[in-house]
Design a protein around this motif. Structure first.
Motif, PDB file in Angstrom:
ATOM      1  N   SER A 315       0.850  -1.194   0.000  1.00  0.00           N
ATOM      2  CA  SER A 315       0.000   0.000   0.000  1.00  0.00           C
ATOM      3  C   SER A 315       0.882   1.238   0.000  1.00  0.00           C
ATOM      4  N   ASP A 316       0.401   2.289  -0.640  1.00  0.00           N
ATOM      5  CA  ASP A 316       1.115   3.573  -0.593  1.00  0.00           C
ATOM      6  C   ASP A 316       0.597   4.465   0.525  1.00  0.00           C
ATOM      7  N   LYS A 317      -0.383   3.966   1.263  1.00  0.00           N
ATOM      8  CA  LYS A 317      -0.926   4.707   2.400  1.00  0.00           C
ATOM      9  C   LYS A 317      -0.826   3.817   3.627  1.00  0.00           C
ATOM     10  N   ASP A 326       5.635  -0.298   0.096  1.00  0.00           N
ATOM     11  CA  ASP A 326       4.982   0.568  -0.887  1.00  0.00           C
ATOM     12  C   ASP A 326       4.944  -0.088  -2.267  1.00  0.00           C
TER      13      ASP A 326
END
Length: 337
Positions: A315-317, A326
């Motif tokens: 995930s990038d969050k 990421d």
């Protein structure tokens, strides 16, 4: 004359022993033949698996035979492939079973003929029907995206839709139940054999297909337009769910989480279509299976039990308390186009 007969017998015995020793040596030096049977030939996951098997076979001097069902769920096609590989002299067969129960009798015949059978990705029922399993911990993969979703919802009441595989498939059950357990549903363990529906507003089968995933999501929105969290069995189903949500003008209001880690799926994480996915590693499953097969031919030693080939949340969050990588990592380790 008796002495002559005795000498002749001794010579014949020596020749027989020499031939037997030579035969053993020839068998030990013979090129290992290893079979790989996937659910389909077109799914990028299995394409990568075949790539891993081919590389490992080439590196180990083995011959790789490959086969597949015509579609996910085609047990008859897998049975035929398995029988053909046994007849062709395969000493190890790697298989991703489409039907975890129906394939068992064919596997039993192969093992009775001295073939080592290793399940990849999907377990058989019972698990002891094969010599070993090399696979993602699918329950853990579900848990990771469930834990992520719980944090990402930040206390907001979840109205959940699950776009599952199809009834009775162990991988589908493990991912679905792992997701719910990770999200906080009580009473679900890794040994739960039935698909749990507690806390789910809509559960539909997608068969891991984008078009069917879109239809399933459309049906779920008709059933409950307030859905704000979607779990999908894989990233093609997630892409289909997103298209349905976008058509309904709801794509910005719904969190989608998934499993697989294919390149297209990771790019969808990067684009914000999917919030997070659990990445698995088909190339590693196959390469380990081929290496075990080569070792079996050389030493006669079989592998046994379960080997976890790993899973990583992408995930990038990032959210607090849930370990993730990421999309840069995800793209460096993905499979498919």
């Amino acid at each position: 004359m008796p002495q002559m007969k005795r000498s002749t017998k001794l010579v014949l015995a020596a020749l027989t022993a020499t031939a037997a020793i030579a035969g053993v040596a020839l068998a030990a030096d013979a090129q290992p033949i290893i079979g790989l049977i996937t659910k389909t030939e077109t799914n990028p996951f299995f394409v990568k698996m075949k790539e891993g098997a081919e590389k490992a076979a080439t590196a180990g001097g083995a011959k790789l035979l490959s086969g597949a069902g015509k579609s996910d769920g085609d047990n008859a096609g897998q049975v035929t492939a398995l029988e053909n590989m046994v007849a062709a002299g395969a000493k190890t067969i790697l298989i991703t079973p489409s039907d975890s129960k129906a394939i068992v009798p064919a596997i039993a015949k192969a093992r009775a003929a001295g073939v080592m059978v290793i399940a990849l990705d999907s377990p058989t029922e019972p698990a002891t029907a094969v010599d070993a399993l090399f696979a993602t911990n699918n329950y853990k993969a579900g848990q990771l995206i469930g834990q992520y979703a719980k944090k990402a919802m930040a206390g907001k009441k979840a109205v959940i839709a699950t776009l599952d595989l199809f009834p009775g498939q162990p991988v589908g059950i493990a991912r679905h139940n792992g997701f719910l357990q990770g999200f906080g549903t009580a009473g679900i363990t890794a040994t739960t054999t039935a698909q749990i529906s507690t806390g789910v507003a809509c559960a539909a089968d997608s068969f891991g297909d984008q078009a069917k995933g879109q239809t399933a999501m459309e049906n779920c929105l008709q059933k409950n337009p307030d859905i704000n969290l979607v779990y999908t069995i894989n990233e093609p189903a997630a892409a289909g769910a997103y298209q349905a949500l976008k058509a309904a003008g709801k794509e910005k209001d719904v969190l989608i989480v998934s499993v697989d880690g294919g390149c297209a799926g990771v790019r969808n994480v990067q684009a914000g279509v999917i919030a997070a996915t659990s990445q698995q590693y088909p190339l590693l499953m196959a390469s380990k299976g081929v290496q075990a097969g080569i070792n079996y031919v050389k030493t006669g030693k079989k592998v046994a039990g379960y080997t976890d080939t790993g899973v990583t949340l992408i995930s990038d969050k990032a959210v607090a308390g849930v370990t993730s990588k990421d999309t840069k990592f995800g793209l460096a380790n993905c499979w498919g186009q």
